[in-house]
Design an enzyme around this catalytic site. Structure first.
Site, PDB file in Angstrom:
ATOM      1  N   HIS A  45       0.825  -1.206   0.000  1.00 28.95           N
ATOM      2  CA  HIS A  45       0.000   0.000   0.000  1.00 28.95           C
ATOM      3  C   HIS A  45       0.858   1.254   0.000  1.00 28.95           C
ATOM      4  CE1 HIS A  45      -3.044  -2.834   1.190  1.00 28.95           C
ATOM      5  NE2 HIS A  45      -3.955  -1.899   1.084  1.00 28.95           N
ATOM      6  N   SER A  46       2.075   1.108   0.471  1.00 24.10           N
ATOM      7  CA  SER A  46       2.924   2.283   0.654  1.00 24.10           C
ATOM      8  C   SER A  46       4.172   2.173  -0.208  1.00 24.10           C
ATOM      9  CB  SER A  46       3.319   2.382   2.131  1.00 24.10           C
ATOM     10  OG  SER A  46       4.520   3.109   2.275  1.00 24.10           O
TER      11      SER A  46
END
Lengths: 86, 130
Positions: B12-13
Site C-alpha cells: 500500500h505504501s
C-alpha cells in the site's frame, strides 16, 4: 560415501541479518548440508530466517556441522564468513 | 550467466516497498532483481494495477517472478494482474511481507530456482523470530 565435518566458531559480531545472508550465500555453493547450532537450537545454513532466529551474539560460540561430499569445504567456507562478520 | 528469480514487492505504501527493497539488496546482494510496486499512481496509500504490472514485467529476467503482496488490496491487485498475464513463471506467494521477501531474496541470490524461492518465502510463515 558421505563425509561429515564439524567445527566451532567464536563470533566476532552478532549473527544479524547481513552476516546471516552471507552464511546462506556461502553454504549454497556446496552440495553438503550445513547446520549451525547455538544454545541447543539448530538452523539449516541455507535458511536466512532460521539462522537469524538463533539469536547468536558476539563473543559466543556456534558449532557448524556438515555432511556430504564437500562437507569439509562447506564448513570452512561458512566458518570463514562467520569469523569475518562485523 | 546465472539468471536470478525476480521479486516484486506489492505494498500500500511506496516507502514501505522501497524500504524493504533496500533491505533486501543489503542482505541478499546487489545481483538480485527486486522491484517495488507500492502506492497508487498518484503516490498515495493504495495499490496500482499499472505499477504492479510494470514491476512484474521489469523483474522478469527469464527465471521467473515471485510476487509478494503485503495485505488486503495488494493481494487483490496482484491477483488481478496475474489473472491477466497468466504466465506460469509468475507466481503470487502467501507469506509474511518482510520475512518472506528476505528469505526468498537471499536464496534467489544464490541462483536458486523459482520453486525454491517460493518455498523459502512460504517457510517464513513458520519461522519464529524469538
Amino acid at each position: 560415501m558421505s563425509v561429515s565435518s564439524e567445527t566451532a566458531v567464536v563470533l566476532p559480531a552478532h549473527l544479524h541479518a547481513r552476516p546471516a545472508g552471507q552464511v546462506v550465500q556461502a553454504a549454497a555453493r556446496f552440495q553438503a548440508e550445513v547446520e549451525i547450532e547455538y544454545a541447543g537450537k539448530v538452523a539449516n545454513a541455507r535458511g536466512v530466517l532460521a539462522v537469524m532466529a538463533l539469536g547468536a551474539t558476539a563473543g559466543t560460540t556456534v558449532t557448524l556441522r556438515a555432511s556430504g561430499p564437500d562437507a569439509a569445504e562447506a564448513v570452512d567456507a561458512v566458518a570463514a564468513v562467520l569469523s569475518a562478520a562485523s | 550467466m546465472t539468471r536470478f528469480v525476480g521479486i516484486v514487492l506489492v505494498s500500500h505504501s511506496a516507502e514501505l516497498a522501497a524500504g524493504l527493497r533496500e533491505l533486501l539488496s543489503q542482505v541478499g546482494g546487489a545481483s538480485l532483481t527486486v522491484e517495488a510496486a507500492g502506492g497508487t499512481d498518484e503516490g498515495g496509500i493504495g495499490t496500482s494495477y499499472d505499477l504492479v504490472r510494470a514491476a512484474i514485467e521489469k523483474a522478469d529476467g527469464g527465471a521467473g517472478v515471485l510476487v509478494l503482496p503485503d495485505l488486503g488490496s495488494s493481494v487483490l491487485t496482484a491477483r488481478a494482474v496475474l489473472d491477466d498475464i497468466a504466465t506460469p513463471g509468475v507466481v503470487i506467494v502467501d507469506a509474511p511481507f518482510v520475512e518472506g521477501a528476505l528469505a526468498a531474496a537471499v536464496i534467489a541470490a544464490t541462483g536458486a530456482d523459482l520453486a525454491t524461492a517460493v518455498a523459502a518465502a512460504e517457510e517464513a510463515r513458520d519461522v519464529r523470530k524469538l
